[in-house]
Scaffold this motif. Structure first.
Motif, PDB file in Angstrom:
ATOM      1  N   GLU A  60       0.817  -1.217   0.000  1.00 35.54           N
ATOM      2  CA  GLU A  60       0.000   0.000   0.000  1.00 35.54           C
ATOM      3  C   GLU A  60       0.853   1.272   0.000  1.00 35.54           C
ATOM      4  OE1 GLU A  60      -3.236   1.940   2.984  1.00 35.54           O
ATOM      5  OE2 GLU A  60      -2.996  -0.248   3.088  1.00 35.54           O
ATOM      6  N   ASP A  61       1.907   1.228   0.863  1.00 31.45           N
ATOM      7  CA  ASP A  61       2.815   2.365   0.959  1.00 31.45           C
ATOM      8  C   ASP A  61       3.454   2.694  -0.389  1.00 31.45           C
ATOM      9  OD1 ASP A  61       3.062   3.773   3.236  1.00 31.45           O
ATOM     10  OD2 ASP A  61       5.042   2.976   3.777  1.00 31.45           O
ATOM     11  N   SER A  62       3.883   1.635  -1.060  1.00 31.56           N
ATOM     12  CA  SER A  62       4.585   1.826  -2.335  1.00 31.56           C
ATOM     13  C   SER A  62       3.632   2.313  -3.417  1.00 31.56           C
ATOM     14  CB  SER A  62       5.245   0.520  -2.773  1.00 31.56           C
ATOM     15  OG  SER A  62       6.096   0.056  -1.759  1.00 31.56           O
ATOM     16  N   ARG A  99       1.198   4.235  -2.948  1.00 32.41           N
ATOM     17  CA  ARG A  99       1.007   5.659  -2.668  1.00 32.41           C
ATOM     18  C   ARG A  99       2.215   6.469  -3.148  1.00 32.41           C
ATOM     19  NH1 ARG A  99       2.334   8.470   1.623  1.00 32.41           N
ATOM     20  NH2 ARG A  99       3.097   6.609   2.669  1.00 32.41           N
ATOM     21  N   ARG A 100       3.411   5.862  -3.019  1.00 28.66           N
ATOM     22  CA  ARG A 100       4.622   6.598  -3.379  1.00 28.66           C
ATOM     23  C   ARG A 100       4.897   6.602  -4.877  1.00 28.66           C
ATOM     24  NH1 ARG A 100       8.022   4.044   1.529  1.00 28.66           N
ATOM     25  NH2 ARG A 100       7.832   5.775   2.986  1.00 28.66           N
ATOM     26  N   LEU A 101       4.215   5.700  -5.572  1.00 24.26           N
ATOM     27  CA  LEU A 101       4.561   5.463  -6.974  1.00 24.26           C
ATOM     28  C   LEU A 101       4.622   6.756  -7.779  1.00 24.26           C
ATOM     29  CD1 LEU A 101       5.245   3.441  -9.120  1.00 24.26           C
ATOM     30  CD2 LEU A 101       2.833   2.915  -9.381  1.00 24.26           C
ATOM     31  N   ASN A 102       3.657   7.639  -7.568  1.00 22.78           N
ATOM     32  CA  ASN A 102       3.645   8.853  -8.361  1.00 22.78           C
ATOM     33  C   ASN A 102       4.339  10.024  -7.675  1.00 22.78           C
ATOM     34  OD1 ASN A 102       2.251   7.773 -10.609  1.00 22.78           O
ATOM     35  ND2 ASN A 102       0.424   7.701  -9.308  1.00 22.78           N
ATOM     36  N   ARG A 103       4.348   9.974  -6.369  1.00 24.09           N
ATOM     37  CA  ARG A 103       4.882  11.140  -5.666  1.00 24.09           C
ATOM     38  C   ARG A 103       6.383  11.028  -5.416  1.00 24.09           C
ATOM     39  NH1 ARG A 103       0.996  13.053  -0.991  1.00 24.09           N
ATOM     40  NH2 ARG A 103       2.362  14.834  -1.282  1.00 24.09           N
ATOM     41  N   ASN A 104       6.845   9.863  -4.976  1.00 19.58           N
ATOM     42  CA  ASN A 104       8.257   9.742  -4.598  1.00 19.58           C
ATOM     43  C   ASN A 104       8.728   8.304  -4.838  1.00 19.58           C
ATOM     44  OD1 ASN A 104      10.760  10.185  -3.546  1.00 19.58           O
ATOM     45  ND2 ASN A 104      10.068  10.810  -1.501  1.00 19.58           N
ATOM     46  N   PRO A 105       8.785   7.900  -6.103  1.00 16.36           N
ATOM     47  CA  PRO A 105       9.035   6.486  -6.413  1.00 16.36           C
ATOM     48  C   PRO A 105      10.398   5.975  -5.934  1.00 16.36           C
ATOM     49  CG  PRO A 105       9.132   7.826  -8.400  1.00 16.36           C
ATOM     50  CD  PRO A 105       8.602   8.704  -7.324  1.00 16.36           C
ATOM     51  N   LEU A 106      11.404   6.862  -5.858  1.00 19.09           N
ATOM     52  CA  LEU A 106      12.717   6.391  -5.411  1.00 19.09           C
ATOM     53  C   LEU A 106      12.668   5.842  -3.988  1.00 19.09           C
ATOM     54  CD1 LEU A 106      13.766   7.861  -7.988  1.00 19.09           C
ATOM     55  CD2 LEU A 106      15.785   8.438  -6.659  1.00 19.09           C
ATOM     56  N   ARG A 107      11.768   6.420  -3.199  1.00 20.59           N
ATOM     57  CA  ARG A 107      11.647   5.981  -1.813  1.00 20.59           C
ATOM     58  C   ARG A 107      11.161   4.540  -1.709  1.00 20.59           C
ATOM     59  NH1 ARG A 107      13.203   6.489   2.961  1.00 20.59           N
ATOM     60  NH2 ARG A 107      11.496   7.336   4.165  1.00 20.59           N
ATOM     61  N   ILE A 108      10.538   4.050  -2.758  1.00 17.87           N
ATOM     62  CA  ILE A 108      10.081   2.663  -2.734  1.00 17.87           C
ATOM     63  C   ILE A 108      11.282   1.727  -2.565  1.00 17.87           C
ATOM     64  CG2 ILE A 108       8.952   0.846  -4.107  1.00 17.87           C
ATOM     65  CD1 ILE A 108       7.130   3.020  -5.268  1.00 17.87           C
ATOM     66  N   LEU A 109      12.414   2.135  -3.143  1.00 22.22           N
ATOM     67  CA  LEU A 109      13.623   1.321  -3.023  1.00 22.22           C
ATOM     68  C   LEU A 109      14.078   1.188  -1.573  1.00 22.22           C
ATOM     69  CD1 LEU A 109      15.669   2.791  -6.020  1.00 22.22           C
ATOM     70  CD2 LEU A 109      14.281   0.718  -6.002  1.00 22.22           C
ATOM     71  N   ASP A 110      13.636   2.103  -0.743  1.00 19.89           N
ATOM     72  CA  ASP A 110      14.037   2.149   0.660  1.00 19.89           C
ATOM     73  C   ASP A 110      13.018   1.431   1.559  1.00 19.89           C
ATOM     74  OD1 ASP A 110      15.767   3.015   2.685  1.00 19.89           O
ATOM     75  OD2 ASP A 110      14.531   4.784   3.116  1.00 19.89           O
ATOM     76  N   SER A 111      12.036   0.759   0.936  1.00 19.48           N
ATOM     77  CA  SER A 111      10.974   0.119   1.707  1.00 19.48           C
ATOM     78  C   SER A 111      11.554  -0.917   2.660  1.00 19.48           C
ATOM     79  CB  SER A 111       9.992  -0.576   0.764  1.00 19.48           C
ATOM     80  OG  SER A 111       9.157  -1.435   1.513  1.00 19.48           O
ATOM     81  N   LYS A 112      11.017  -0.941   3.892  1.00 23.38           N
ATOM     82  CA  LYS A 112      11.528  -1.906   4.867  1.00 23.38           C
ATOM     83  C   LYS A 112      10.643  -3.154   4.931  1.00 23.38           C
ATOM     84  CE  LYS A 112      14.184   1.567   7.182  1.00 23.38           C
ATOM     85  NZ  LYS A 112      13.890   2.848   6.528  1.00 23.38           N
ATOM     86  N   ASN A 113       9.671  -3.238   4.024  1.00 22.58           N
ATOM     87  CA  ASN A 113       8.767  -4.389   3.991  1.00 22.58           C
ATOM     88  C   ASN A 113       9.417  -5.564   3.240  1.00 22.58           C
ATOM     89  OD1 ASN A 113       6.730  -6.194   3.655  1.00 22.58           O
ATOM     90  ND2 ASN A 113       5.285  -4.779   2.668  1.00 22.58           N
ATOM     91  N   PRO A 114       9.642  -6.691   3.930  1.00 24.59           N
ATOM     92  CA  PRO A 114      10.317  -7.833   3.289  1.00 24.59           C
ATOM     93  C   PRO A 114       9.567  -8.324   2.043  1.00 24.59           C
ATOM     94  CG  PRO A 114       9.998  -8.229   5.640  1.00 24.59           C
ATOM     95  CD  PRO A 114       9.280  -6.956   5.323  1.00 24.59           C
TER      96      PRO A 114
END
Ligand code: ATP
Ligand code: MG
Length: 422
Positions: free
Chosen positions: A193-195, A197-212
């Motif tokens: 869900e978090d990713s 939401r980030r897809l359009n706003r801040n996609p680079l942050r998805i790379l930093d996701s802590k969800n296994p």
């Protein structure tokens, strides 16, 4: 009885037993920073909200949902600092310290973020931050990293490893971002869900996701390294050479991004597998665009911040020693005011000699006072009763290692204690 008022959730009291680790980290850090020519700077804990909104970035977690923001009595929107770089840059610009100059600054203090409290993640936490201005090359990036390595060495902290990456320039990052979004859209069904939401706003942050559960999607993502512009690539390669020549081991992690928007080119993190998912102890990088974004003249810059709570936790876990600040001596005084007066004088003269002395206050019989002496952590108790007082003598009692009790003249007590305490 009135109801007890508790601390704000996620904000900790640091009690004397833990503080000894903190003080050691602070002392050692200060020495290491000064060995590299960094100078301390202090700036307010409160700043105008706009400072953080503009520098950290509207679409970051921090600005979106973690800031402690309120209106003061004049209706100005203020925010408790969530990190130090923005305030440091603001102070540098405002005081004319950055333009056409090279500066090396450090600071230490509390930061505030409204996160979900858990081990290693708090709402008030503490950082030591380091910022270098006016130096565009990879030499200063390497220096900052060497400084951190020296600090770990000096603290004898174990289990930290270094990851580095380059985020390129804003232009190369924008190109990479497009490619990343294309890829992530093709995997939309696998995004949490978090990713999403980030897809359009801040996609680079998805790379930093802590969800296994996100690991596979992230591992298969296009690599930032393949999208670097030439100048950024050269910068990165030179940094690697400097680190190689310093015999510093590192891993290149092309998924390493930072939670703040202002980073360019070099980013790095020191991580550990000993603190669960709060794995990053120290993080930083280059932020060449920030000074200009905050109204200063274009100024290259780089820096890092280390998380005190996480570093202290690592040190405590490995049972590392601390600065001893406990008293060495507890002076027990049993007698009337004349004896107390003599005792106070004696305690002062021992302190003149550099000894740490707790002088009994609040009366009590000998047994009570010896209990207090034991609890104080002191190695020796000195006993001053009516008899000793009359003869200008004093009894030395070992509280820890079973040495024989001795009666010595007060004039010789320093000599006796110093012999034993070395
Ligand atoms: P994380 O990914 O763990 O949330 P971050 O990227 O938000 O970290 P930075 O803003 O780079 O962290 O801060 C630098 C360091 O400060 C972190 O590596 C960490 O050691 C520490 N830190 C950050 N947030 C917290 C917090 N809420 N509680 C304790 N320490 C923190
Ligand atoms: Mg964070």
């Amino acid at each position: 009885m009135s109801k007890v008022i508790q601390a704000v959730r996620g904000m900790n009291d640091l009690l004397p037993d833990v503080i000894e680790h903190w003080q050691r980290v602070e002392d050692v850090s200060r020495d290491v920073l000064h060995a590299y020519g960094y100078r301390e700077i202090r700036f307010p804990v409160l700043e105008k909200t706009e400072l953080f909104a503009r520098s950290i970035g509207q679409d970051t977690d921090i600005v979106e949902k973690e800031m402690y923001t309120f209106e003061d009595r004049n209706g100005d929107s203020l925010t408790l600092r969530p990190e130090g770089t923005a305030g440091c840059v603001r102070a540098g610009i405002e005081n004319g310290l950055l333009h056409n100059q090279m500066q090396r600054f450090w600071y230490a203090g509390a930061m505030f973020r409204h996160e979900r409290p858990q081990k290693g993640r708090y709402r008030q936490f503490h950082q030591i931050g380091v910022e270098a201005f006016g130096m565009p090359g990879p030499d200063i990036d390497a220096e900052l990293i060497l400084l951190t390595a020296r600090l770990w060495n000096a603290l004898a902290v174990e289990g930290l490893s270094l990851q580095i990456n380059s985020l390129g320039t804003p232009e190369s990052r924008a190109r990479y971002r497009q490619e990343l979004v294309r890829y992530l859209e093709s995997r939309r069904a696998d995004l949490d869900e978090d990713s999403q939401r980030r897809l359009n706003r801040n996609p680079l942050r998805i790379l930093d996701s802590k969800n296994p559960a996100m690991r596979e999607v992230i591992n298969e993502a296009p690599s930032m390294m393949d999208h670097l512009d030439d100048a950024s690539r050269k910068h990165f390669e030179q940094l690697c050479k400097y680190l190689d020549r310093a015999d510093l081991r590192y891993d290149i992690n092309p998924r390493l991004v930072r939670g703040l928007d202002y980073y360019t080119r070099t980013v790095f993190e020191w991580v550990t597998d000993r603190l669960g998912s709060q794995a990053t102890v120290c993080a930083g990088g280059r932020y060449d665009g920030l000074v200009e974004m905050l109204g200063g003249k274009p100024t290259p810059a780089a820096g890092f911040a280390l998380g005190m709570e996480r570093l202290v936790e690592l040190l405590a876990q490995q049972g590392s020693s601390v600065n001893d600040t406990k008293p060495q001596i507890y002076l027990a005084i049993v007698g009337e005011s004349a004896v107390i007066q003599q005792g106070m004088r004696l305690a002062e003269s021992l302190r003149d000699q550099g000894l740490r002395v707790v002088c009994n206050c609040g009366g009590g019989n000998l047994k009570t006072q010896l209990k207090r002496a034991d609890r104080s952590g002191a190695r020796y108790a000195l006993l001053l009763g009516e008899e000793e007082s009359k003869r200008q003598s004093i009894t030395i009692k070992d509280l820890r290692q079973g040495e024989d009790q001795v009666l010595v003249p007060q004039s010789a007590v320093v000599k006796h204690l110093k012999q034993r305490l070395v």
